[in-house]
Design an enzyme around this catalytic site. Structure first.
Site, PDB file in Angstrom:
ATOM      1  N   ASP A   1       1.525   2.506   3.697  1.00  0.00           N
ATOM      2  CA  ASP A   1       0.590   3.595   3.370  1.00  0.00           C
ATOM      3  C   ASP A   1       1.363   4.889   3.115  1.00  0.00           C
ATOM      4  O   ASP A   1       0.968   5.981   3.547  1.00  0.00           O
ATOM      5  CB  ASP A   1      -0.497   3.794   4.433  1.00  0.00           C
ATOM      6  CG  ASP A   1      -1.644   4.671   3.915  1.00  0.00           C
ATOM      7  OD1 ASP A   1      -1.651   4.993   2.709  1.00  0.00           O
ATOM      8  OD2 ASP A   1      -2.528   5.043   4.713  1.00  0.00           O
TER       9      ASP A   1
ATOM     10  N   HIS B   1       1.249   5.232  -2.132  1.00  0.00           N
ATOM     11  CA  HIS B   1       0.746   6.198  -3.119  1.00  0.00           C
ATOM     12  C   HIS B   1       1.974   6.791  -3.803  1.00  0.00           C
ATOM     13  O   HIS B   1       2.766   7.474  -3.157  1.00  0.00           O
ATOM     14  CB  HIS B   1      -0.075   7.290  -2.436  1.00  0.00           C
ATOM     15  CG  HIS B   1      -1.252   6.735  -1.668  1.00  0.00           C
ATOM     16  ND1 HIS B   1      -2.527   6.649  -2.216  1.00  0.00           N
ATOM     17  CD2 HIS B   1      -1.348   6.202  -0.429  1.00  0.00           C
ATOM     18  CE1 HIS B   1      -3.341   6.100  -1.318  1.00  0.00           C
ATOM     19  NE2 HIS B   1      -2.646   5.817  -0.229  1.00  0.00           N
TER      20      HIS B   1
ATOM     21  N   HIS C   1       0.843  -1.201   0.000  1.00  0.00           N
ATOM     22  CA  HIS C   1       0.000   0.000   0.000  1.00  0.00           C
ATOM     23  C   HIS C   1       0.875   1.246   0.000  1.00  0.00           C
ATOM     24  O   HIS C   1       1.376   1.666   1.041  1.00  0.00           O
ATOM     25  CB  HIS C   1      -0.920  -0.018   1.226  1.00  0.00           C
ATOM     26  CG  HIS C   1      -1.903   1.106   1.292  1.00  0.00           C
ATOM     27  ND1 HIS C   1      -3.105   1.013   1.967  1.00  0.00           N
ATOM     28  CD2 HIS C   1      -1.880   2.363   0.791  1.00  0.00           C
ATOM     29  CE1 HIS C   1      -3.773   2.156   1.856  1.00  0.00           C
ATOM     30  NE2 HIS C   1      -3.040   3.003   1.158  1.00  0.00           N
TER      31      HIS C   1
ATOM     32  N   HIS D   1     -10.326   0.118   2.085  1.00  0.00           N
ATOM     33  CA  HIS D   1     -10.149   1.185   3.075  1.00  0.00           C
ATOM     34  C   HIS D   1     -11.494   1.279   3.789  1.00  0.00           C
ATOM     35  O   HIS D   1     -12.501   1.624   3.177  1.00  0.00           O
ATOM     36  CB  HIS D   1      -9.800   2.496   2.348  1.00  0.00           C
ATOM     37  CG  HIS D   1      -9.864   3.714   3.213  1.00  0.00           C
ATOM     38  ND1 HIS D   1      -8.737   4.371   3.661  1.00  0.00           N
ATOM     39  CD2 HIS D   1     -10.912   4.418   3.698  1.00  0.00           C
ATOM     40  CE1 HIS D   1      -9.100   5.413   4.395  1.00  0.00           C
ATOM     41  NE2 HIS D   1     -10.412   5.480   4.429  1.00  0.00           N
TER      42      HIS D   1
END
Ligand SMILES: [Zn+2]
Length: 451
Positions: A326, A84, A82, A200
């Site tokens: 994350d 971004h 995970h 999520h």
């Protein structure tokens, strides 16, 4: 990390240095820990043509490139489920290249990137774009495609085409799929391609306007809270839909004790559910928000001490399968503003393992074997990617870790384009000294001996 802040001796190589992926190479005298092949002890690790090989015969073993790993752990490259990476669309925060360099510096050799780009990764050309752009970066990039078009929660994406284009999982990133009928169909279709749906879990009607964990610290600080139940109701719903459809659900960044219990009970019933937790949720509590530091504003929010304890226990007993960063890059302008206005999120690729080492492994709450399972073997298995193993025939994706030294987190030295870490100034134990992907050294920490 700045060399002058590193306490340990950062030398990592001796003799010839492996640089390409093709030649015969050996990592000598490191402590190899690899649950997949059952190795746990001092030894040599050989590789050639980008793959782990058996020790060659005396004749064949002449003149290899040598990596001296004495005093180091030799571990399979971490796989982050995970992150971004912000490209396309938000290159001012991160690019596939800068994100990959940050990963390499953290011992992460495979990164699954979320589809909340601009445009979203919701069709095959968008997924192919990421794969093509990522072909030249130092670590493996695995695109996660959107579940719904534009991540709007209304119309399913073409899951078969996305799987064909190389998506390893489906997720609407940091948006909950509000309509259970859509999630039901997504779980049914994704089953055909054996892709997990990464969820999520957040009911926006319960979390609306919230800035931190709802509890006595939020009351004291006068900040509107995000109650634990906002996560738990959706986690319960999604688990029930996975149970009913037989689809694969992965609950990401679990943050509450009740969610850990929901996942544990579901696994006992045989539901195809897996889960991950982020390093900051394992290390920090809502009490730290007393400083109104926007770098601690994260979604889901940092929770209570009891939640952190339950997350640690769930990770240790395997209820939580994986640790995922994350990694959420934000610009200085997006963070250095009023607490209410600041965007949530923290970068994590470069600190993930050192945080887990400092908080869990060094104090004896998690064994190294289990840490490798949670950070490499299990996430690789959930995503169905290569890696997560140093067995013969596996890709030579590995890294060296010095468990002894300490370093002070300095965002200015990050490879990431963004420095929004909640750990700035923290002293962490243990550091990555070299990372190898496909037999090629993609990161090494060249610190002078005198440091
Ligand atoms: Zn995220």
């Amino acid at each position: 990390m700045r060399p002058d802040e590193r306490v340990s001796d950062g030398r990592v190589t001796d003799g010839q240095v492996a640089s390409g992926g093709a030649e015969l190479s050996v990592v000598r005298n490191g402590h190899i820990i690899d649950p997949a092949s059952g190795r746990d002890g001092i030894g040599d690790l050989w590789f050639r043509d980008g793959r782990i090989i058996d020790r060659p015969s005396e004749d064949e073993a002449k003149g290899p490139s040598v990596i001296d790993a004495a005093g180091r752990l030799v571990l399979p490259g971490l796989v982050d489920m995970h992150a971004h990476l912000c490209e396309p669309g938000y290159e001012y925060r991160e690019t596939l290249e800068s994100g990959a360099e940050a990963a390499a510096a953290g011992g992460v050799t495979g990164v699954a990137c979320m589809p909340d780009t601009e445009p979203d990764l919701d069709d095959a050309p968008a997924v192919r774009f990421v794969r093509e752009r990522a072909a030249g970066v130092p670590v493996h990039i695995y695109p996660i495609a959107a579940v719904t078009m534009g991540r709007a929660g209304e119309r399913l994406t073409e899951i078969g085409e996305l799987a064909g284009a190389g998506a390893v999982a489906l997720s609407d990133a940091d948006r909950t799929i509000r309509n259970p009928a859509i999630l039901r169909r997504a779980l049914e279709y994704s089953r055909m391609f054996d892709l997990p749906i990464i969820a999520h879990c957040e009911d926006p009607s319960l979390s609306a306007g919230g800035l931190m964990h709802e509890g006595r610290h939020a009351t004291r600080l006068g900040l509107k809270g995000i109650p634990s139940i906002a996560e738990e109701t959706i986690a319960a719903r999604d688990i029930m839909l996975a149970e009913w459809t037989g689809g694969r659900l992965h609950v990401t960044h679990v943050s509450t004790a009740v969610t850990v219990g929901l996942v544990r009970a579901a696994k006992e019933r045989g539901v195809r559910v897996t889960a991950d937790v982020s390093p900051h949720h394992l290390a920090l509590t809502d009490e730290s928000l007393s400083s109104y530091d926007t770098y601690l504003k994260i979604n889901p929010p940092l929770r209570s001490r009891a939640d952190v304890d339950a997350l640690r226990e769930g990770l240790a007993d395997g209820t939580i399968d994986a640790v995922a960063s994350d990694h959420t890059p934000r610009s200085v302008d997006e963070k250095n503003t009023e607490f209410q206005e600041a965007l949530p999120g923290a970068v994590g690729l470069e600190t993930m393992l050192s945080v887990v080492h400092t908080e869990l492994i060094a104090p004896g709450l998690l064994t190294w074997r289990d840490a490798v399972l949670r950070l490499s073997t299990a996430p690789s298995g959930i995503l169905g990617t290569e890696g997560g193993s140093l067995a013969v025939g596996s890709p030579a994706d590995l890294f060296l870790f010095d468990p002894e030294g300490t370093w002070t987190v300095d965002p200015a030295s990050f490879k990431s384009r963004s420095g929004n870490t909640p750990f700035a100034g923290c002293v962490l134990k243990g550091s990555v000294t070299m990372t190898v992907v496909g037999g090629r050294i993609v990161y090494r920490c060249d610190v002078p001996e005198s440091s």
